[in-house]
Design a protein around this motif. Structure first.
Motif, PDB file in Angstrom:
ATOM      1  N   ILE A 109       3.761  -7.688  38.466  1.00  0.00           N
ATOM      2  CA  ILE A 109       2.441  -7.483  39.062  1.00  0.00           C
ATOM      3  C   ILE A 109       1.450  -7.532  37.909  1.00  0.00           C
ATOM      4  N   ALA A 110       0.529  -8.496  37.935  1.00  0.00           N
ATOM      5  CA  ALA A 110      -0.329  -8.679  36.763  1.00  0.00           C
ATOM      6  C   ALA A 110      -1.697  -9.220  37.156  1.00  0.00           C
ATOM      7  N   LEU A 111      -2.720  -8.752  36.440  1.00  0.00           N
ATOM      8  CA  LEU A 111      -4.070  -9.293  36.572  1.00  0.00           C
ATOM      9  C   LEU A 111      -4.213 -10.545  35.718  1.00  0.00           C
ATOM     10  N   HIS A 112      -4.950 -11.515  36.221  1.00  0.00           N
ATOM     11  CA  HIS A 112      -5.247 -12.706  35.433  1.00  0.00           C
ATOM     12  C   HIS A 112      -6.439 -12.423  34.518  1.00  0.00           C
ATOM     13  N   SER A 113      -6.254 -12.633  33.231  1.00  0.00           N
ATOM     14  CA  SER A 113      -7.335 -12.614  32.228  1.00  0.00           C
ATOM     15  C   SER A 113      -7.841 -11.228  31.861  1.00  0.00           C
ATOM     16  N   TYR A 114      -7.356 -10.177  32.501  1.00  0.00           N
ATOM     17  CA  TYR A 114      -7.868  -8.837  32.193  1.00  0.00           C
ATOM     18  C   TYR A 114      -6.717  -7.854  32.010  1.00  0.00           C
ATOM     19  N   ASN A 115      -7.013  -6.805  31.219  1.00  0.00           N
ATOM     20  CA  ASN A 115      -6.056  -5.734  31.004  1.00  0.00           C
ATOM     21  C   ASN A 115      -6.193  -4.709  32.121  1.00  0.00           C
TER      22      ASN A 115
ATOM     23  N   SER B  39      10.079  -3.144  55.171  1.00  0.00           N
ATOM     24  CA  SER B  39       9.030  -3.224  54.158  1.00  0.00           C
ATOM     25  C   SER B  39       9.483  -2.626  52.832  1.00  0.00           C
ATOM     26  N   PHE B  40       8.904  -3.169  51.758  1.00  0.00           N
ATOM     27  CA  PHE B  40       9.108  -2.646  50.414  1.00  0.00           C
ATOM     28  C   PHE B  40       7.743  -2.572  49.743  1.00  0.00           C
ATOM     29  N   SER B  41       7.469  -1.447  49.067  1.00  0.00           N
ATOM     30  CA  SER B  41       6.140  -1.220  48.500  1.00  0.00           C
ATOM     31  C   SER B  41       6.219  -0.843  47.031  1.00  0.00           C
ATOM     32  N   LYS B  42       5.126  -1.134  46.335  1.00  0.00           N
ATOM     33  CA  LYS B  42       4.977  -0.753  44.934  1.00  0.00           C
ATOM     34  C   LYS B  42       3.560  -0.236  44.729  1.00  0.00           C
ATOM     35  N   THR B  43       3.442   0.944  44.142  1.00  0.00           N
ATOM     36  CA  THR B  43       2.140   1.542  43.865  1.00  0.00           C
ATOM     37  C   THR B  43       1.831   1.421  42.375  1.00  0.00           C
ATOM     38  N   PHE B  44       0.584   1.063  42.053  1.00  0.00           N
ATOM     39  CA  PHE B  44       0.173   0.936  40.661  1.00  0.00           C
ATOM     40  C   PHE B  44      -1.298   1.330  40.548  1.00  0.00           C
ATOM     41  N   THR B  45      -1.757   1.549  39.321  1.00  0.00           N
ATOM     42  CA  THR B  45      -3.116   2.029  39.079  1.00  0.00           C
ATOM     43  C   THR B  45      -3.847   1.097  38.116  1.00  0.00           C
ATOM     44  N   LEU B  46      -5.103   0.794  38.442  1.00  0.00           N
ATOM     45  CA  LEU B  46      -5.985   0.047  37.549  1.00  0.00           C
ATOM     46  C   LEU B  46      -7.123   0.961  37.112  1.00  0.00           C
ATOM     47  N   ILE B  47      -7.544   0.826  35.865  1.00  0.00           N
ATOM     48  CA  ILE B  47      -8.598   1.679  35.311  1.00  0.00           C
ATOM     49  C   ILE B  47      -9.851   0.838  35.069  1.00  0.00           C
ATOM     50  N   VAL B  48     -10.977   1.334  35.562  1.00  0.00           N
ATOM     51  CA  VAL B  48     -12.241   0.599  35.474  1.00  0.00           C
ATOM     52  C   VAL B  48     -12.777   0.641  34.045  1.00  0.00           C
ATOM     53  N   GLN B  49     -13.256  -0.503  33.589  1.00  0.00           N
ATOM     54  CA  GLN B  49     -13.792  -0.633  32.229  1.00  0.00           C
ATOM     55  C   GLN B  49     -15.061   0.194  32.033  1.00  0.00           C
TER      56      GLN B  49
ATOM     57  N   ASN C 212      -5.956  -1.669  32.001  1.00  0.00           N
ATOM     58  CA  ASN C 212      -6.621  -0.446  31.533  1.00  0.00           C
ATOM     59  C   ASN C 212      -8.116  -0.640  31.287  1.00  0.00           C
ATOM     60  N   ALA C 213      -8.619  -1.849  31.537  1.00  0.00           N
ATOM     61  CA  ALA C 213     -10.049  -2.124  31.325  1.00  0.00           C
ATOM     62  C   ALA C 213     -10.484  -3.213  32.303  1.00  0.00           C
ATOM     63  N   VAL C 214     -10.570  -2.848  33.573  1.00  0.00           N
ATOM     64  CA  VAL C 214     -10.863  -3.814  34.627  1.00  0.00           C
ATOM     65  C   VAL C 214     -12.374  -3.850  34.881  1.00  0.00           C
ATOM     66  N   PRO C 215     -12.998  -5.024  34.836  1.00  0.00           N
ATOM     67  CA  PRO C 215     -14.456  -5.106  35.006  1.00  0.00           C
ATOM     68  C   PRO C 215     -14.889  -4.918  36.459  1.00  0.00           C
ATOM     69  N   ARG C 216     -16.153  -4.558  36.630  1.00  0.00           N
ATOM     70  CA  ARG C 216     -16.765  -4.429  37.953  1.00  0.00           C
ATOM     71  C   ARG C 216     -17.553  -5.694  38.287  1.00  0.00           C
ATOM     72  N   ASN C 217     -17.863  -5.846  39.565  1.00  0.00           N
ATOM     73  CA  ASN C 217     -18.654  -6.992  40.046  1.00  0.00           C
ATOM     74  C   ASN C 217     -18.073  -8.331  39.586  1.00  0.00           C
ATOM     75  N   THR C 218     -16.755  -8.404  39.556  1.00  0.00           N
ATOM     76  CA  THR C 218     -16.054  -9.619  39.119  1.00  0.00           C
ATOM     77  C   THR C 218     -14.915  -9.907  40.093  1.00  0.00           C
ATOM     78  N   ALA C 219     -14.765 -11.168  40.459  1.00  0.00           N
ATOM     79  CA  ALA C 219     -13.636 -11.546  41.314  1.00  0.00           C
ATOM     80  C   ALA C 219     -12.354 -11.503  40.485  1.00  0.00           C
ATOM     81  N   LEU C 220     -11.480 -10.571  40.806  1.00  0.00           N
ATOM     82  CA  LEU C 220     -10.246 -10.344  40.051  1.00  0.00           C
ATOM     83  C   LEU C 220      -9.057 -10.904  40.826  1.00  0.00           C
ATOM     84  N   SER C 221      -8.175 -11.585  40.113  1.00  0.00           N
ATOM     85  CA  SER C 221      -6.991 -12.168  40.736  1.00  0.00           C
ATOM     86  C   SER C 221      -5.745 -11.411  40.287  1.00  0.00           C
ATOM     87  N   LEU C 222      -4.989 -10.937  41.256  1.00  0.00           N
ATOM     88  CA  LEU C 222      -3.765 -10.187  40.989  1.00  0.00           C
ATOM     89  C   LEU C 222      -2.576 -10.991  41.514  1.00  0.00           C
TER      90      LEU C 222
END
Length: 200
Positions: free
Chosen positions: A86-92, A190-200, A94-104
């Motif tokens: 499970i990964a974000l494209h182009s961003y960490n 169903s199978f689920s995975k929980t994860f956390t993103l932190i806003v920059q 622990n530092a996820v930007p706001r007002n940006t289209a994010l692809s996971l």
């Protein structure tokens, strides 16, 4: 030489065996009607489906079994799916930007005993200021040990399954956003995975 016959003979006893080394179940019965052992629900990555006898190609899902053959050996079979990436494209994360289209993007593998058909995925976030823009990736079918990712030109494993979402600009920096990714097959397993993103 001894006068008596010393040849060995084997006695065959009709019955049914339920064998599960993981849960240390080894239950044998010669009764015509047998109460089926219960498998503990102790692993979130797999779901018990039933007991399977390979020789007779019998899948047993009831609580009792009426023996119609001379014998049977049942082993547990499961539906199992694990998330491998499970990964974000182009961003960490622990530092996820706001007002940006994010692809996971995400990848998963069928580690069960059955083909999983018509697999769908969903992404949810408990925070009200997160907008998930695309509802569902492509529906998939996976055979046992197959994955939804594939190698790219450089041999790296990539997945074409992804979600796009936007974090509102009013979300404070340092906020922890809990997400839940869920995949479900045609039978509702169903199978689920929980994860956390932190806003920059």
């Amino acid at each position: 030489m001894p006068d008596k016959d010393t040849s060995l003979t084997a006695t065959y006893e009709e019955g049914v065996l339920f064998y599960d080394p993981i849960h240390e179940i080894e239950y044998y019965s010669s009764d015509r009607v047998v109460t089926v052992p219960t498998i503990p629900d102790d692993d979130e990555d797999r779901v018990f489906v039933g007991w399977y006898d390979r020789q007779s190609d019998t899948l047993l899902t009831e609580d009792t079994y009426e023996r119609t053959t001379r014998g049977a050996c049942f082993r547990p079979v499961y539906k199992s799916l694990v998330f491998t990436r499970i990964a974000l494209h182009s961003y960490n994360s622990n530092a996820v930007p706001r007002n940006t289209a994010l692809s996971l993007s995400f990848a998963y593998r069928n580690r069960g005993d059955f083909v999983m058909n018509d697999i769908t995925a969903s992404l949810e976030c408990d925070h009200g200021l997160v907008r998930i823009l695309d509802p569902q990736p492509q529906r998939r079918t996976l055979r046992p040990n197959e994955s939804n990712h594939h190698p790219d030109f450089f041999g790296r494993r990539i997945s074409t399954d992804s979600f796009t979402f936007v974090i509102d600009g009013s979300v404070p920096s340092g906020s922890e956003l809990p997400f839940t990714l869920t995949v479900t097959d045609e039978d509702g397993v169903s199978f689920s995975k929980t994860f956390t993103l932190i806003v920059q």
